[in-house]
Design a protein around this motif. Sequence first.
Motif, mmCIF file in Angstrom:
data_model
loop_
_atom_site.group_PDB
_atom_site.id
_atom_site.type_symbol
_atom_site.label_atom_id
_atom_site.label_comp_id
_atom_site.label_asym_id
_atom_site.label_seq_id
_atom_site.Cartn_x
_atom_site.Cartn_y
_atom_site.Cartn_z
ATOM 1 N N PRO A 159 -45.029 -0.712 27.434
ATOM 2 C CA PRO A 159 -45.460 -0.365 28.804
ATOM 3 C C PRO A 159 -45.266 -1.684 29.924
ATOM 4 O O PRO A 159 -44.717 -1.028 31.090
ATOM 5 C CB PRO A 159 -47.066 -0.409 28.850
ATOM 6 C CG PRO A 159 -47.609 0.121 27.428
ATOM 7 C CD PRO A 159 -46.321 -0.519 26.581
ATOM 8 N N MET A 160 -45.207 -2.777 29.351
ATOM 9 C CA MET A 160 -44.707 -3.708 30.232
ATOM 10 C C MET A 160 -43.247 -3.726 30.616
ATOM 11 O O MET A 160 -42.693 -4.095 31.814
ATOM 12 C CB MET A 160 -45.134 -5.064 29.871
ATOM 13 C CG MET A 160 -46.895 -5.223 30.234
ATOM 14 S SD MET A 160 -47.289 -4.996 31.575
ATOM 15 C CE MET A 160 -47.750 -3.203 31.811
ATOM 16 N N VAL A 161 -42.227 -3.188 29.781
ATOM 17 C CA VAL A 161 -40.991 -2.919 29.868
ATOM 18 C C VAL A 161 -40.748 -1.990 30.795
ATOM 19 O O VAL A 161 -40.072 -2.067 31.614
ATOM 20 C CB VAL A 161 -40.265 -2.958 28.456
ATOM 21 C CG1 VAL A 161 -38.995 -2.248 28.824
ATOM 22 C CG2 VAL A 161 -40.325 -4.067 27.729
ATOM 23 N N LYS A 162 -41.540 -0.875 30.601
ATOM 24 C CA LYS A 162 -41.512 0.146 31.618
ATOM 25 C C LYS A 162 -41.929 -0.109 33.038
ATOM 26 O O LYS A 162 -41.223 0.326 33.987
ATOM 27 C CB LYS A 162 -42.556 1.371 31.239
ATOM 28 C CG LYS A 162 -42.296 1.867 29.799
ATOM 29 C CD LYS A 162 -41.063 2.873 29.620
ATOM 30 C CE LYS A 162 -41.208 3.632 28.267
ATOM 31 N NZ LYS A 162 -39.890 4.395 28.009
ATOM 32 N N GLN A 163 -42.784 -1.132 33.218
ATOM 33 C CA GLN A 163 -43.178 -1.500 34.437
ATOM 34 C C GLN A 163 -42.145 -2.228 35.231
ATOM 35 O O GLN A 163 -41.906 -2.263 36.339
ATOM 36 C CB GLN A 163 -44.667 -2.232 34.250
ATOM 37 C CG GLN A 163 -44.959 -3.163 35.650
ATOM 38 C CD GLN A 163 -45.391 -2.119 36.488
ATOM 39 O OE1 GLN A 163 -45.971 -0.960 36.281
ATOM 40 N NE2 GLN A 163 -45.370 -2.608 37.875
ATOM 41 N N ALA A 164 -41.459 -3.386 34.340
ATOM 42 C CA ALA A 164 -40.364 -4.098 34.948
ATOM 43 C C ALA A 164 -39.420 -3.204 35.245
ATOM 44 O O ALA A 164 -38.713 -3.288 36.443
ATOM 45 C CB ALA A 164 -39.801 -5.059 33.641
ATOM 46 N N LYS A 165 -39.105 -1.992 34.395
ATOM 47 C CA LYS A 165 -37.819 -1.425 34.823
ATOM 48 C C LYS A 165 -38.233 -0.492 35.998
ATOM 49 O O LYS A 165 -37.422 -0.353 37.029
ATOM 50 C CB LYS A 165 -37.657 -0.195 33.737
ATOM 51 C CG LYS A 165 -36.522 0.921 33.945
ATOM 52 C CD LYS A 165 -36.486 1.798 32.737
ATOM 53 C CE LYS A 165 -35.512 2.873 33.031
ATOM 54 N NZ LYS A 165 -34.089 2.468 33.192
ATOM 55 N N ALA A 166 -39.415 0.074 36.226
ATOM 56 C CA ALA A 166 -39.845 0.865 37.484
ATOM 57 C C ALA A 166 -40.063 -0.224 38.632
ATOM 58 O O ALA A 166 -39.226 0.296 39.709
ATOM 59 C CB ALA A 166 -41.271 1.312 37.368
ATOM 60 N N MET A 167 -40.152 -1.536 38.647
ATOM 61 C CA MET A 167 -40.239 -2.360 39.459
ATOM 62 C C MET A 167 -38.968 -2.494 40.215
ATOM 63 O O MET A 167 -38.660 -2.665 41.329
ATOM 64 C CB MET A 167 -40.812 -3.671 39.506
ATOM 65 C CG MET A 167 -42.375 -3.445 39.100
ATOM 66 S SD MET A 167 -43.399 -5.003 38.439
ATOM 67 C CE MET A 167 -43.531 -5.888 40.351
ATOM 68 N N ILE A 168 -38.009 -2.813 39.265
ATOM 69 C CA ILE A 168 -36.582 -2.951 39.578
ATOM 70 C C ILE A 168 -35.831 -1.831 40.186
ATOM 71 O O ILE A 168 -35.195 -1.797 41.216
ATOM 72 C CB ILE A 168 -35.807 -3.548 38.323
ATOM 73 C CG1 ILE A 168 -36.040 -5.201 38.271
ATOM 74 C CG2 ILE A 168 -34.175 -3.583 38.682
ATOM 75 C CD1 ILE A 168 -35.693 -5.445 36.692
ATOM 76 N N ALA A 169 -36.044 -0.576 39.737
ATOM 77 C CA ALA A 169 -35.626 0.758 40.137
ATOM 78 C C ALA A 169 -36.076 0.794 41.674
ATOM 79 O O ALA A 169 -35.260 1.496 42.495
ATOM 80 C CB ALA A 169 -35.999 1.733 39.185
ATOM 81 N N LYS A 170 -37.191 0.590 41.901
ATOM 82 C CA LYS A 170 -37.628 0.881 43.200
ATOM 83 C C LYS A 170 -37.343 -0.183 44.185
ATOM 84 O O LYS A 170 -37.632 -0.048 45.523
ATOM 85 C CB LYS A 170 -39.410 0.843 43.189
ATOM 86 C CG LYS A 170 -40.099 2.106 42.584
ATOM 87 C CD LYS A 170 -41.495 1.817 42.336
ATOM 88 C CE LYS A 170 -41.914 2.917 41.390
ATOM 89 N NZ LYS A 170 -42.153 4.257 41.613
ATOM 90 N N GLY A 171 -36.729 -1.325 43.720
ATOM 91 C CA GLY A 171 -36.110 -2.327 44.541
ATOM 92 C C GLY A 171 -37.063 -3.384 44.817
ATOM 93 O O GLY A 171 -36.789 -4.323 45.918
ATOM 94 N N ASP A 172 -38.311 -3.458 44.107
ATOM 95 C CA ASP A 172 -39.345 -4.430 44.443
ATOM 96 C C ASP A 172 -38.602 -6.056 44.289
ATOM 97 O O ASP A 172 -39.029 -6.778 45.149
ATOM 98 C CB ASP A 172 -40.528 -4.267 43.441
ATOM 99 C CG ASP A 172 -41.024 -2.954 43.735
ATOM 100 O OD1 ASP A 172 -40.910 -2.177 44.788
ATOM 101 O OD2 ASP A 172 -42.018 -2.897 42.799
ATOM 102 N N LEU A 173 -37.463 -6.008 43.411
ATOM 103 C CA LEU A 173 -37.268 -7.302 43.278
ATOM 104 C C LEU A 173 -35.916 -7.615 44.019
ATOM 105 O O LEU A 173 -35.515 -8.821 44.192
ATOM 106 C CB LEU A 173 -36.731 -7.642 41.772
ATOM 107 C CG LEU A 173 -37.842 -7.331 40.658
ATOM 108 C CD1 LEU A 173 -37.340 -7.879 39.526
ATOM 109 C CD2 LEU A 173 -39.087 -7.894 41.042
ATOM 110 N N GLY A 174 -35.421 -6.482 44.833
ATOM 111 C CA GLY A 174 -34.324 -6.637 45.798
ATOM 112 C C GLY A 174 -33.010 -6.964 44.773
ATOM 113 O O GLY A 174 -32.912 -5.951 43.790
#
Lengths: 381, 381, 381, 381
Positions: free
Chosen positions: D142-157
Amino acid sequence: MTRLKMGMVGGGIGSFIGDVHRKAASIDGMIDLVCGAFSSSTEKSLASAEALGIPKERAYGSFEEMILEEAKLPEEERMDFVSIVTPNHMHFPPAKMALEHGFHVICDKPMTLTLDEALELEKIVHSSGKVFALTHNYTGYPMVKQAKAMIAKGDLGDLRKVCAQYLQGWLATSVEKTGQKQAAWRVDPKKSGIGGALGDIGTHAENLVEYITGLQIEELAADLSAFGEGRTLDDDGNILLRFDNGAKGVMTFSQIATGEENNLGVKVYGTKGSIEWYQENPNELTVRWLENTKQIFTPGGNGGYPESSDYVRIPAGHPEGYLEGFATMYRSFAQELLNVKNNQSQSASPDFPTVKDGVRGMKFIYAAVESSNNNASWTKI
Amino acid sequence: MTRLKMGMVGGGIGSFIGDVHRKAASIDGMIDLVCGAFSSSTEKSLASAEALGIPKERAYGSFEEMILEEAKLPEEERMDFVSIVTPNHMHFPPAKMALEHGFHVICDKPMTLTLDEALELEKIVHSSGKVFALTHNYTGYPMVKQAKAMIAKGDLGDLRKVCAQYLQGWLATSVEKTGQKQAAWRVDPKKSGIGGALGDIGTHAENLVEYITGLQIEELAADLSAFGEGRTLDDDGNILLRFDNGAKGVMTFSQIATGEENNLGVKVYGTKGSIEWYQENPNELTVRWLENTKQIFTPGGNGGYPESSDYVRIPAGHPEGYLEGFATMYRSFAQELLNVKNNQSQSASPDFPTVKDGVRGMKFIYAAVESSNNNASWTKI
Amino acid sequence: MTRLKMGMVGGGIGSFIGDVHRKAASIDGMIDLVCGAFSSSTEKSLASAEALGIPKERAYGSFEEMILEEAKLPEEERMDFVSIVTPNHMHFPPAKMALEHGFHVICDKPMTLTLDEALELEKIVHSSGKVFALTHNYTGYPMVKQAKAMIAKGDLGDLRKVCAQYLQGWLATSVEKTGQKQAAWRVDPKKSGIGGALGDIGTHAENLVEYITGLQIEELAADLSAFGEGRTLDDDGNILLRFDNGAKGVMTFSQIATGEENNLGVKVYGTKGSIEWYQENPNELTVRWLENTKQIFTPGGNGGYPESSDYVRIPAGHPEGYLEGFATMYRSFAQELLNVKNNQSQSASPDFPTVKDGVRGMKFIYAAVESSNNNASWTKI
Amino acid sequence: MTRLKMGMVGGGIGSFIGDVHRKAASIDGMIDLVCGAFSSSTEKSLASAEALGIPKERAYGSFEEMILEEAKLPEEERMDFVSIVTPNHMHFPPAKMALEHGFHVICDKPMTLTLDEALELEKIVHSSGKVFALTHNYTGYPMVKQAKAMIAKGDLGDLRKVCAQYLQGWLATSVEKTGQKQAAWRVDPKKSGIGGALGDIGTHAENLVEYITGLQIEELAADLSAFGEGRTLDDDGNILLRFDNGAKGVMTFSQIATGEENNLGVKVYGTKGSIEWYQENPNELTVRWLENTKQIFTPGGNGGYPESSDYVRIPAGHPEGYLEGFATMYRSFAQELLNVKNNQSQSASPDFPTVKDGVRGMKFIYAAVESSNNNASWTKI
């Protein structure tokens, strides 16, 4: 290998703990779910059976029906045991009936609604000759087994001090008023019994401490609180502990510890060393020594005892979690059933919590409530 | 900037806490050590002075001599304040005499040998008009300041639960019988007072909890133990706490917690959030929220309050430690002295623990011992 | 004990690293700051002196003035050594002049602006007969000393693999355009030299790796990047490493690693065991073994070698930090100066980084830049 | 719900990965193991079937026999898909034959022995119209999925830097010479292919990095080593990475990293924030921000995205582990098969690794070996 057949009481689709039991039972490939009284509504029970891939004729509208109907089936077809995953007030009735109809039972904790029920159930288990297991699942973690083994072998010397905590925050607000079913029954004395957080999680902490140390809590002084508006059962507690060997301890538990998820932890100090373990990071056991460097044990890792590594399913570094610890309850229970099927006598010290642990948990609840009612006066368990 | 001149009572070369005080006093470049009664032996005091680069004429054989001789020196030469770093029984006499001779005082904790001394000292401080600081150094850590500020601003909501621990293992064996001086006086009631671990570290936990929460412990139920052979003072204790706002709590402390080094920690739970902090890893403050993701604050890091970051000496990620937290006591004390030198009145709420905290600590000790003598009955502080 | 007298070049009030050097120099009570050319502006230098409690006649407007004037003072009055805390381009000139006028030097890193300067400085140090120390402060942490000692004793067996990282995020945005002085000179090749993050923090990683392992990096393949808009110097780099014993390794460093504070870390793998250490949590050293349980060493804790525990100022569990590690540089340097004052010859292997380490650091910078310019081709150091 | 029927190739009793696949397939109650060619020895295959509670008539002596015989069974009886859990050289033949006989396939990684096989398999999958999944199980956390989603949404720029590691120590000694079967085939090019640790664990790191970031590695510079005596395949490697968006990175992997268990980890840095995750502690995702306080996400915990929490089986704080992440592969694969059974077309972007990921992994292996053979020259994937 013969696979065992499980019938379930409670745990309809959408329930938390029913699903946990099913997954845990399935992991080691020894058990098949074959029937269930998943809900007191026949319709809901059917829907659950459908979703679970169970034939509708084995979805029952009540545990009574399930037990009676299954008992009529040929031995090779009928369920071998009943798994009880209902709220507390619905543990005793199906357990009693199942045992009396010749079925083994595995039951969620705390064992019963009242201490009287617990004492009666203990008699029933013994007279039935059937196997009874209680899912104090946290004793299934390999690092808990490692801690227990180290203490049993005397690695830590004489035990002097125990600190236990079980901190959750999910009842920090009045979620029981929002239709949250899990919360609703837990704050209702008719369904939970006289303990709130005490019964729900305090008993886990009590069981874990006695399991790891091999000691018994002799007396306690408990200060229980109900912080949630309108609650009559405790949602928080702090307890002083005295053990039968002279060790002292302290336990704190809470369901209003805002932001905590499922923070069960234990520290045990002996004359030669000490251990520290947390359920949220279950694959590390910290061991401190009087004279040697601090160590971190891991499941299946270097230096672990067979008493621990025998419970590891995958190589070191591949984390096991809550479901695997829970699965160990089912695996050990299943192994005992297979032994019994093969005409062996029941184990004198089975590798899972029994009705004895259940009685002890209920006595702990009653002692803590009595102590708290007497302003935290010392009360024997 | 004028630098302040410090005279020291106790803390000869080889002592633990004397060296800590000297290093802490030196870090911020505001204080010079100019004289000392480092030992009750003049010879040893001289040797310490020599090693510390202090002229031999300012190495005194007793605190009385130091206070009297320094008082004769011209103002710009004589010490500004006395730092008292002796065992507990030697706190009150030099503090009293220094204050009465016009010197400010900074003193190690617990403040005095007895509660009576504490109450008398409080009067002396007030009548002297001098500044008195008590080195409850753990309140100097930036993350402790951050926790305090968050609670004061209401970020955590109403406080409900507090868990504090202070776990050490260095008295797990009878080291006091091996000639270990640190241990010897701590287990001796004539030098330590009526509290053992209670006074030595329990008071730190008490002070930290009250500092961070802004609450007061109203009553407590204490179970103190002396596990070490032949010890008359406690070396372990577990305490139930009730706070003046209705919050509940638990404290555990020990010096027989085998393998523990200096594990002071605190958790505080409010209706909106909670904090967790450990002294051994002081540069992390864990904050859990009712609805938001868990956060880790760091000194000088993103999101920290000025009430915390103002105390950070080096950029985020450059760890500060015990000496820096201790140094903050000295820096704040020194700043207050400079203000007073500049004819400002003393601060109403100075940025360091005062005689009031010292009295409170002694009351805590006395309440806990009384409670424990009464089998952990509830006792007001 | 004679205290040593320090003169400082750079480090006016408000500077980061100047303040660090002053605090570090003061902690162990061996050094007094007596004069300084704190700024190229006489006015600012005076203001700094005033704030630091230094008489104005010893606040100089230039390092040249300071060196010439101090040299005229009687020996018992004049500074013993110069501490150089300016940006990189201002290391060589004061170092050279101080050495040539008979003063010892302690200097911040990287040692010089260019490799040529470094080679020349090496000659000057040798011909001067003076002591020269370079503040690669991270080698001062007790757990770094422990790692080095374990490797030197062969505890880890033959070394095979090294992973080093130094991750910061403070240049993730163009802070150099906002008037941030620390950033401004670091991105300016005239002040920093040919390395950006490479020189600023990469050299720390290089030095730490070679210090701990006792190995030398033989060749490297570097991929340097400048992510910040308009930057001509690297702010990020990844480097493959080959060591003189056949070990392989990898280094990554960055100042655009968003959110990182000061994350320097190192892992070293040998045939028998391995170590892992991080600067942000410096009081833990993780040691993994081929056959035994993982251990966590702590400063002064059980099982530590004297090579480590001799550097611990306070008992186990009382965390030391960045300033204490830095202070160890000054203490060892001061001890060497005292030896020299007592007519002993200089140590053949002094307990602090020397001009040799400085030359090595500059060669590392030059090799990495050359490699990167050749598309990460292997380049000898 | 219809349950799916699985046939297994390889994975006889005692094998590591076969047991993992079975447990993972069973957790979510969607799949039953109905047959297997568990070993190339009919006798051993029968013994495995017996132990697993599978009727002996469905224990086959070869995958060919299994595929041919199962194909003859009525549709409602025969297996739905084949799970391939053999060493690498035995992936392609059964996968090809199963697909060509109308069975879906789920296969362990790396996908094939050679790149040619991979490219051919890709064609076969497409022409067969069957579903093919590759068990890059670490993408199931799940935390890999969370990381992927945050990046996909642009949260990390915009992403700039990636650091990946996969460190194991189990081949630190020559265990392949001791009869350890797991080790023996992994160091044998005829069974493993041209990559050793590179294929075994490097591909996991490659897959994880591309999965989380959504980027592709464009070129790499690899330095592979064989430290183990007599080994012809790499057991360690360090790789510089350049991504298709301009980001840079570094990867290190090893099976001779003494004492490491299964230390897969990844850090990704963007212009606005960064993530850090480790497989051994999979239920924590550290997120650092440019301007906000560091956060720790947990499965099902506050602030997690549905893209992550949808994959959580149990409430926050109840740790899930390796088997659950692996089970997510099977669950998603099973869901796809059920959709196909219900005459839906295959998903364009299925929720599991596909043959495309398998081809990419093989290209990564080939590029890394080529680069290393050319002394770590840059090589396109």
